[in-house]
Design a protein around this motif. Structure first.
Motif, short mmCIF file in Angstrom:
data_model
loop_
_atom_site.label_atom_id
_atom_site.label_comp_id
_atom_site.label_asym_id
_atom_site.label_seq_id
_atom_site.Cartn_x
_atom_site.Cartn_y
_atom_site.Cartn_z
N LEU A 30 44.32 -21.59 -3.97
CA LEU A 30 45.04 -21.87 -2.72
C LEU A 30 44.06 -22.16 -1.58
N SER A 31 42.94 -21.44 -1.54
CA SER A 31 41.94 -21.69 -0.50
C SER A 31 41.40 -23.11 -0.60
N LEU A 32 41.19 -23.60 -1.82
CA LEU A 32 40.73 -24.98 -1.99
C LEU A 32 41.77 -25.98 -1.50
N PHE A 33 43.05 -25.70 -1.75
CA PHE A 33 44.11 -26.57 -1.25
C PHE A 33 44.09 -26.62 0.27
N PHE A 34 43.96 -25.45 0.91
CA PHE A 34 43.92 -25.41 2.37
C PHE A 34 42.67 -26.09 2.91
N LEU A 35 41.54 -25.92 2.24
CA LEU A 35 40.30 -26.53 2.69
C LEU A 35 40.41 -28.06 2.64
N GLY A 36 40.96 -28.58 1.54
CA GLY A 36 41.12 -30.02 1.43
C GLY A 36 42.07 -30.59 2.46
N SER A 37 43.18 -29.88 2.70
CA SER A 37 44.15 -30.38 3.68
C SER A 37 43.59 -30.30 5.10
N SER A 38 42.79 -29.26 5.39
CA SER A 38 42.17 -29.16 6.71
C SER A 38 41.19 -30.30 6.94
N ALA A 39 40.45 -30.69 5.88
CA ALA A 39 39.54 -31.83 6.01
C ALA A 39 40.31 -33.10 6.31
N CYS A 40 41.49 -33.26 5.70
CA CYS A 40 42.32 -34.43 5.98
C CYS A 40 42.76 -34.45 7.44
N TYR A 41 43.15 -33.29 7.97
CA TYR A 41 43.55 -33.22 9.38
C TYR A 41 42.38 -33.58 10.29
N SER A 42 41.19 -33.05 9.97
CA SER A 42 40.04 -33.30 10.83
C SER A 42 39.70 -34.78 10.87
N LEU A 43 39.67 -35.43 9.72
CA LEU A 43 39.32 -36.84 9.68
C LEU A 43 40.40 -37.71 10.31
N SER A 44 41.67 -37.38 10.04
CA SER A 44 42.75 -38.19 10.59
C SER A 44 42.85 -38.04 12.10
N GLY A 45 42.46 -36.87 12.65
CA GLY A 45 42.50 -36.70 14.10
C GLY A 45 41.65 -37.72 14.83
N LEU A 46 40.46 -38.03 14.28
CA LEU A 46 39.61 -39.04 14.88
C LEU A 46 40.28 -40.41 14.85
N ALA A 47 40.89 -40.73 13.70
CA ALA A 47 41.55 -42.03 13.56
C ALA A 47 42.76 -42.15 14.48
N TRP A 48 43.55 -41.10 14.57
CA TRP A 48 44.73 -41.14 15.44
C TRP A 48 44.31 -41.31 16.90
N GLY A 49 43.23 -40.63 17.31
CA GLY A 49 42.77 -40.77 18.68
C GLY A 49 42.35 -42.20 19.00
N ARG A 50 41.61 -42.82 18.09
CA ARG A 50 41.20 -44.21 18.29
C ARG A 50 42.40 -45.15 18.35
N LEU A 51 43.36 -44.92 17.47
CA LEU A 51 44.55 -45.77 17.44
C LEU A 51 45.36 -45.61 18.72
N ALA A 52 45.52 -44.37 19.18
CA ALA A 52 46.34 -44.11 20.37
C ALA A 52 45.77 -44.77 21.62
N ASP A 53 44.43 -44.93 21.67
CA ASP A 53 43.82 -45.58 22.82
C ASP A 53 44.00 -47.09 22.81
N HIS A 54 44.49 -47.65 21.71
CA HIS A 54 44.63 -49.10 21.61
C HIS A 54 46.07 -49.56 21.43
N VAL A 55 47.01 -48.64 21.41
CA VAL A 55 48.42 -49.01 21.33
C VAL A 55 49.16 -48.36 22.49
N SER A 56 50.23 -49.01 22.91
CA SER A 56 51.01 -48.48 24.04
C SER A 56 52.25 -47.72 23.59
N ALA A 57 52.69 -47.93 22.35
CA ALA A 57 53.94 -47.31 21.88
C ALA A 57 53.66 -45.90 21.35
N THR A 58 53.27 -45.00 22.26
CA THR A 58 52.91 -43.64 21.85
C THR A 58 54.09 -42.91 21.23
#
Length: 510
Positions: free
Chosen positions: A292-320
């Motif tokens: 279960l710890s490995l599952f949580f670790l992998g999902s947390s890594a997905c959140y961390s990486l996607s947060g950077l992508a979402w931030g970049r996308l949000a700065d370039h689109v107006s339909a928040t």
């Protein structure tokens, strides 16, 4: 066009919630920034990124470093599950109380000073937490743990409020990207904190994890006096009355309250499920704690990486709001895949759990980062930014308190799959609200485009533009204040009409 800070440039009200990234507002240029402390495009900005990222990374470690071993140590001192849970919950409860205080103090002492002081306080109390086993009395041990954990929460409340304020004020054209970096650092810290805490505890005993993380925080706090700009002068930014009026108008906005619902929903998506997930997966899926710890670790890594992508996308689109709506619906899907209710006809499995965790974590970043970046970018000065940043922390802390209590109660009565179904339904309900705001944004943009086209056709029939010089100035000023949102919030389509008319008249004048 009048320069920023001049009376004509500041004559219009800045939008409460813009649909596109803002340029620095008049209030920012007047009172928030000190040119001697603002980061430059080169080394100063890199130093600021280093200070923010390292401080928030260690703050995340501070939150999670004790999770792997503290319940076991508490049991050795004769404390039950309720007492151990009190130590953990005291963190969220303290932040619930102190985030509003942090929002008031940060602009008064200077946002950079607040960041360094909060990091130093959290680091010092983390080191002290490693010395608690020296206390022999069980009651004194519990009291010491709760007190120090509350002090850690006070430090991280100041740090997080200051970090979000810095992200919005020092990077006005990319607030969502900067916020994505901060949230990524905190998430990575929480993931690394658990692993680091377990390893250091196994290697050196109870105190070593706290000494390592706390010592690192104190070192970074010292370095941050050089890395992080002051970002404000003691005593405030001089715009308290203007900020209070803006915040009152902001608090009366429907968009602001919908954004509050989104932040609360994101917090509860984690805390209403994850603390009670382990017993269910152990019995239903025959998983071990390590798996279960490995599952949580992998999902947390997905959140961390996607947060950077979402931030970049949000700065370039107006339909928040459209982006947030899709992510909330994906959140609901992820929860149902993790814990499928009987009516879905799906058999719980490790594959579904992994898929659900992945979908939920990626969607969480898309629901949270853009909407919070939008909230912060809409504020006119440092005082307002700090107030909203602390409000975001307050709402998130409320979700951290309510989520485990409500989720645990529903799970006890009806089971984990129905808990996930209830949360999924709440996500859909909030998505309906954000979807309504998305439709409103799209309609405003369409109306502005149609009227702009009509005015553009009419302007070509004018013989000359000598009579339109005033319109040129007004159009430029209004356009700078309202950005590309299609109208300042709270002013309706009439403001968009005036801005478009001024711009078109200015274009005819040229």
């Amino acid at each position: 066009m009048a320069p920023p800070g001049s009376p004509s440039a500041c004559s219009e009200t800045a939008p409460l919630l813009p649909s596109a990234p803002l340029k620095p507002s008049c209030a920012d240029s007047d009172s928030d920034s000190d040119s001697s402390h603002a980061p430059g495009a080169g080394g100063g900005r890199r130093r600021l990124w280093l200070g923010l990222f390292s401080g928030c990374l260690l703050a995340g470690c501070c939150i999670a470093v004790m999770i792997p071993f503290f319940p076991q140590e508490a049991a050795r001192r004769g404390l039950g599950h309720a007492a151990s849970s009190l130590v953990f919950s005291s963190y969220a409860l303290t932040q619930l109380v102190l985030f509003p205080v942090a929002g008031r103090l940060v602009p008064l002492v200077g946002v950079g000073r607040a960041f360094c002081a909060g990091l130093a306080l959290a680091g010092t109390t983390t080191i002290a937490f490693g010395l608690v086993p020296l206390v022999r009395s069980t009651a004194a041990f519990l009291a010491g743990c709760v007190t120090l954990r509350a002090a850690e929460a006070a430090g991280t409340a100041a740090l997080q409020t200051a970090a979000r304020t810095l992200a919005a004020s020092q990077f006005p054209g990319g607030a969502s990207s900067a916020l994505g970096v901060i949230e990524t650092a905190i998430a990575l810290g929480m993931s690394l904190g658990q692993g680091l805490g377990g390893l250091l505890y196994a290697a050196g005993g109870y105190g070593v994890p706290f000494f390592a993380v706390g010592g690192g925080m104190v070192v970074v706090a010292t370095l941050s006096t050089w890395l992080v700009p002051v970002g404000g002068r003691p005593g405030g930014d001089g715009g308290g009355g203007r900020s209070a009026a803006h915040l009152r108008q902001f608090a009366g906005s429907a968009e602001a309250w919908i954004s509050v619902a989104v932040v609360l929903m994101v917090a509860m998506n984690w805390t209403a499920v994850d603390p009670n997930l382990a017993p269910w997966v152990y019995t239903q899926l025959a998983m071990s704690p390590a798996e279960l710890s490995l599952f949580f670790l992998g999902s947390s890594a997905c959140y961390s990486l996607s947060g950077l992508a979402w931030g970049r996308l949000a700065d370039h689109v107006s339909a928040t709001h459209l982006l947030t709506t899709g992510c909330l619906l994906a959140d609901a899907l992820g929860l149902l895949l993790m814990l499928p209710p009987p009516r879905m006809g799906l058999t719980p499995s490790r594959a579904l759990l992994a898929a659900g965790l992945l979908v939920r974590q990626v969607a969480q970043g898309g629901a949270y980062v853009p909407i919070v970046g939008r909230l912060l970018a809409a504020q006119p000065n440092m005082t307002a930014k700090a107030a909203v940043a602390s409000g975001i922390g307050l709402v998130f802390a409320a979700g951290n308190v309510v989520g485990p209590l409500a989720g645990g109660r529903v799970a006890d009565l009806y089971g984990m799959p129905r808990t996930a179904a209830v949360l999924a339904a709440l996500n859909v309900a909030v998505a309906v609200l954000t979807g309504g705001m998305a439709v409103r944004e799209l309609r405003r943009a369409q109306v502005a485009r149609r009227r702009g086209d009509k005015l553009g056709g009419a302007s070509t029939d004018q013989p000359n533009g000598d009579d339109n010089d005033d319109g040129d100035d007004d159009g430029d000023d209004d356009g700078d204040e309202c950005g590309s949102s299609g109208g300042c919030d709270g002013e309706g389509d009439g403001t968009a009409d005036r801005r478009t008319e001024g711009q078109m008249a200015g274009g005819a004048g040229t």
